[in-house]
Design a protein around this motif. Sequence first.
Motif, PDB file in Angstrom:
ATOM      1  N   SER A   1       0.827  -1.210   0.000  1.00 42.16           N
ATOM      2  CA  SER A   1       0.000   0.000   0.000  1.00 42.16           C
ATOM      3  C   SER A   1       0.860   1.257   0.000  1.00 42.16           C
ATOM      4  CB  SER A   1      -0.935  -0.007   1.214  1.00 42.16           C
ATOM      5  OG  SER A   1      -1.781  -1.143   1.176  1.00 42.16           O
ATOM      6  N   LEU A   2       1.965   1.209   0.709  1.00 38.30           N
ATOM      7  CA  LEU A   2       2.903   2.337   0.682  1.00 38.30           C
ATOM      8  C   LEU A   2       3.454   2.547  -0.731  1.00 38.30           C
ATOM      9  CD1 LEU A   2       4.886   1.761   3.997  1.00 38.30           C
ATOM     10  CD2 LEU A   2       3.599   3.821   3.424  1.00 38.30           C
ATOM     11  N   GLU A   3       3.768   1.456  -1.398  1.00 33.83           N
ATOM     12  CA  GLU A   3       4.287   1.555  -2.758  1.00 33.83           C
ATOM     13  C   GLU A   3       3.223   2.111  -3.708  1.00 33.83           C
ATOM     14  OE1 GLU A   3       6.886   1.213  -6.068  1.00 33.83           O
ATOM     15  OE2 GLU A   3       7.107   1.528  -3.901  1.00 33.83           O
ATOM     16  N   ALA A   4       1.949   1.740  -3.483  1.00 34.93           N
ATOM     17  CA  ALA A   4       0.865   2.263  -4.318  1.00 34.93           C
ATOM     18  C   ALA A   4       0.736   3.775  -4.143  1.00 34.93           C
ATOM     19  CB  ALA A   4      -0.449   1.571  -3.958  1.00 34.93           C
ATOM     20  N   LEU A   5       0.910   4.257  -2.926  1.00 36.38           N
ATOM     21  CA  LEU A   5       0.869   5.704  -2.691  1.00 36.38           C
ATOM     22  C   LEU A   5       2.016   6.404  -3.403  1.00 36.38           C
ATOM     23  CD1 LEU A   5      -0.061   6.070   1.095  1.00 36.38           C
ATOM     24  CD2 LEU A   5      -1.498   6.553  -0.883  1.00 36.38           C
ATOM     25  N   ARG A   6       3.182   5.780  -3.358  1.00 36.82           N
ATOM     26  CA  ARG A   6       4.331   6.385  -4.046  1.00 36.82           C
ATOM     27  C   ARG A   6       4.045   6.565  -5.528  1.00 36.82           C
ATOM     28  NH1 ARG A   6       8.371   5.248  -7.307  1.00 36.82           N
ATOM     29  NH2 ARG A   6       7.773   3.044  -7.487  1.00 36.82           N
ATOM     30  N   LEU A   7       3.420   5.558  -6.125  1.00 38.06           N
ATOM     31  CA  LEU A   7       3.117   5.650  -7.552  1.00 38.06           C
ATOM     32  C   LEU A   7       2.114   6.764  -7.831  1.00 38.06           C
ATOM     33  CD1 LEU A   7       2.928   1.838  -8.409  1.00 38.06           C
ATOM     34  CD2 LEU A   7       4.780   3.436  -8.927  1.00 38.06           C
ATOM     35  N   LEU A   8       1.193   6.997  -6.899  1.00 38.36           N
ATOM     36  CA  LEU A   8       0.236   8.092  -7.079  1.00 38.36           C
ATOM     37  C   LEU A   8       0.932   9.449  -7.076  1.00 38.36           C
ATOM     38  CD1 LEU A   8      -3.092   7.585  -5.087  1.00 38.36           C
ATOM     39  CD2 LEU A   8      -2.789   7.907  -7.542  1.00 38.36           C
ATOM     40  N   THR A   9       1.962   9.580  -6.275  1.00 40.85           N
ATOM     41  CA  THR A   9       2.661  10.870  -6.202  1.00 40.85           C
ATOM     42  C   THR A   9       3.524  11.132  -7.434  1.00 40.85           C
ATOM     43  OG1 THR A   9       4.546   9.936  -4.975  1.00 40.85           O
ATOM     44  CG2 THR A   9       2.714  10.820  -3.670  1.00 40.85           C
ATOM     45  N   ASN A  10       3.614  10.167  -8.331  1.00 41.19           N
ATOM     46  CA  ASN A  10       4.348  10.417  -9.583  1.00 41.19           C
ATOM     47  C   ASN A  10       3.634  11.430 -10.467  1.00 41.19           C
ATOM     48  OD1 ASN A  10       6.449   8.684  -9.013  1.00 41.19           O
ATOM     49  ND2 ASN A  10       5.528   6.925 -10.046  1.00 41.19           N
ATOM     50  N   LEU A  11       2.319  11.597 -10.225  1.00 37.65           N
ATOM     51  CA  LEU A  11       1.550  12.539 -11.030  1.00 37.65           C
ATOM     52  C   LEU A  11       1.892  13.958 -10.606  1.00 37.65           C
ATOM     53  CD1 LEU A  11      -0.597  12.701 -13.258  1.00 37.65           C
ATOM     54  CD2 LEU A  11      -2.329  12.816 -11.461  1.00 37.65           C
ATOM     55  N   GLU A  12       2.325  14.769 -11.546  1.00 39.06           N
ATOM     56  CA  GLU A  12       2.734  16.137 -11.234  1.00 39.06           C
ATOM     57  C   GLU A  12       2.608  17.025 -12.464  1.00 39.06           C
ATOM     58  OE1 GLU A  12       6.728  15.580  -9.939  1.00 39.06           O
ATOM     59  OE2 GLU A  12       7.432  14.854 -11.865  1.00 39.06           O
ATOM     60  N   THR A  13       2.573  18.318 -12.198  1.00 37.66           N
ATOM     61  CA  THR A  13       2.626  19.297 -13.281  1.00 37.66           C
ATOM     62  C   THR A  13       4.071  19.763 -13.405  1.00 37.66           C
ATOM     63  OG1 THR A  13       2.244  21.201 -11.835  1.00 37.66           O
ATOM     64  CG2 THR A  13       0.296  20.051 -12.662  1.00 37.66           C
ATOM     65  N   GLU A  14       4.307  20.729 -14.258  1.00 37.55           N
ATOM     66  CA  GLU A  14       5.665  21.263 -14.386  1.00 37.55           C
ATOM     67  C   GLU A  14       6.089  22.006 -13.126  1.00 37.55           C
ATOM     68  OE1 GLU A  14       5.869  23.663 -17.844  1.00 37.55           O
ATOM     69  OE2 GLU A  14       5.658  22.005 -19.255  1.00 37.55           O
ATOM     70  N   LYS A  15       5.115  22.422 -12.324  1.00 42.84           N
ATOM     71  CA  LYS A  15       5.410  23.240 -11.148  1.00 42.84           C
ATOM     72  C   LYS A  15       5.470  22.458  -9.842  1.00 42.84           C
ATOM     73  CE  LYS A  15       5.448  27.242 -13.359  1.00 42.84           C
ATOM     74  NZ  LYS A  15       6.665  28.075 -13.438  1.00 42.84           N
ATOM     75  N   ARG A  16       4.560  21.465  -9.677  1.00 42.19           N
ATOM     76  CA  ARG A  16       4.476  20.815  -8.374  1.00 42.19           C
ATOM     77  C   ARG A  16       3.774  19.471  -8.466  1.00 42.19           C
ATOM     78  NH1 ARG A  16      -0.869  21.751  -6.632  1.00 42.19           N
ATOM     79  NH2 ARG A  16      -1.900  23.504  -7.658  1.00 42.19           N
ATOM     80  N   LYS A  17       3.832  18.742  -7.339  1.00 39.24           N
ATOM     81  CA  LYS A  17       3.120  17.474  -7.206  1.00 39.24           C
ATOM     82  C   LYS A  17       1.623  17.736  -7.105  1.00 39.24           C
ATOM     83  CE  LYS A  17       6.735  14.646  -6.694  1.00 39.24           C
ATOM     84  NZ  LYS A  17       6.981  13.488  -7.582  1.00 39.24           N
ATOM     85  N   LEU A  18       0.840  16.798  -7.609  1.00 41.80           N
ATOM     86  CA  LEU A  18      -0.616  16.918  -7.503  1.00 41.80           C
ATOM     87  C   LEU A  18      -1.147  16.336  -6.198  1.00 41.80           C
ATOM     88  CD1 LEU A  18      -1.786  16.086 -11.132  1.00 41.80           C
ATOM     89  CD2 LEU A  18      -1.509  18.327 -10.057  1.00 41.80           C
ATOM     90  N   LEU A  19      -0.344  15.511  -5.544  1.00 45.25           N
ATOM     91  CA  LEU A  19      -0.756  14.926  -4.265  1.00 45.25           C
ATOM     92  C   LEU A  19       0.419  14.919  -3.303  1.00 45.25           C
ATOM     93  CD1 LEU A  19      -2.908  13.360  -2.576  1.00 45.25           C
ATOM     94  CD2 LEU A  19      -1.939  11.255  -3.529  1.00 45.25           C
ATOM     95  N   GLN A  20       0.194  15.492  -2.140  1.00 50.24           N
ATOM     96  CA  GLN A  20       1.188  15.446  -1.069  1.00 50.24           C
ATOM     97  C   GLN A  20       0.682  14.500   0.006  1.00 50.24           C
ATOM     98  OE1 GLN A  20       1.142  20.019  -1.084  1.00 50.24           O
ATOM     99  NE2 GLN A  20       3.074  19.520  -0.095  1.00 50.24           N
ATOM    100  N   ILE A  21       1.581  13.745   0.587  1.00 48.21           N
ATOM    101  CA  ILE A  21       1.191  12.739   1.581  1.00 48.21           C
ATOM    102  C   ILE A  21       1.988  12.958   2.861  1.00 48.21           C
ATOM    103  CG2 ILE A  21       1.102  10.274   2.116  1.00 48.21           C
ATOM    104  CD1 ILE A  21       0.807   9.771  -0.899  1.00 48.21           C
TER     105      ILE A  21
END
Length: 296
Positions: free
Chosen positions: A139-159
């Motif tokens: 589950s921790l690894e699944a969260l890490r993969l979610l944080t791969n989503l980002e714009t040119e400026k910043r992450k879309l999800l902070q955990i």
Amino acid sequence: MYAAHFGLRELPFGITPDTSFFFGSPRSQEALNTLLIAARSGEGFIKITGEVGTGKTLLCRKFMATLGEDFVTAYIPNPFLEARTLMLALADELEVPLERQVDQHRLLKSLMQRLLDLARQGKRVVLCIDEAQAMPVESLEALRLLTNLETEKRKLLQIVLFGQPELNRKLELDAIRQLAQRITFHYHLGPLSPDDLDFYLAHRLRVAGYTGARLFTPAAVKGLYRASGGIPRLVNILAHKALMLCYGEGRQQVGAAHVKGAALDTVGRKRRLWPWLAGAGALAGMAASLAWTLTR
């Protein structure tokens, strides 16, 4: 109970994480500042650790309440969930509409679309996970993969991971080394110092409406620190019991004897802290006095 006796609007030493009682000790305020700076800088993972009872959940709720309107927060209090269930919990927190029996691909696609929509609205999304040491590695690894989503400026999800020190050992596992490398802000929340404890008691009493003179004698405060080690949850339990015993005797100030009685009555405290109290006689006497007062 004893609230009216001491002139209180409410009980001051509950163990539920009520943010109105948040005490900005040097350590807790430093931890809160770390969280706020990290969230506003747009980092992916943040970690807060601390022993049981040091106030991690209260800090988490204070943090979420302090964030401005440009933040959307999600909170998962029990992360002992397999990866898919964790994703469903996050989707529920972010109000993502899902079809029944949605497959994994559509679940992830819907989550990512929601994050992108919020980003377009100028919103930052922060997911706070309590008791993170209980989270399965997958589950921790699944969260890490979610944080791969980002714009040119910043992450879309902070955990933000809130957990006991066991979380540090879990993050040392080779299987999630990539996640550990992404934790750019971290803080260890320690116990109250002896000086902090006196201010902590006064703060909670003041929030609860107390306006009288000093309620806990200096000897009682020293006894509380010795019995609790400065752990806020234990302080609250012992202070609450000491106030009950004081009320049962019809007194207006908590003394060392009340704290000793409270410690004797608290699980895990008796043998180590008060070996010189023969049996439970002292507490029994106080309890009898309390029962007599309540039935008058």
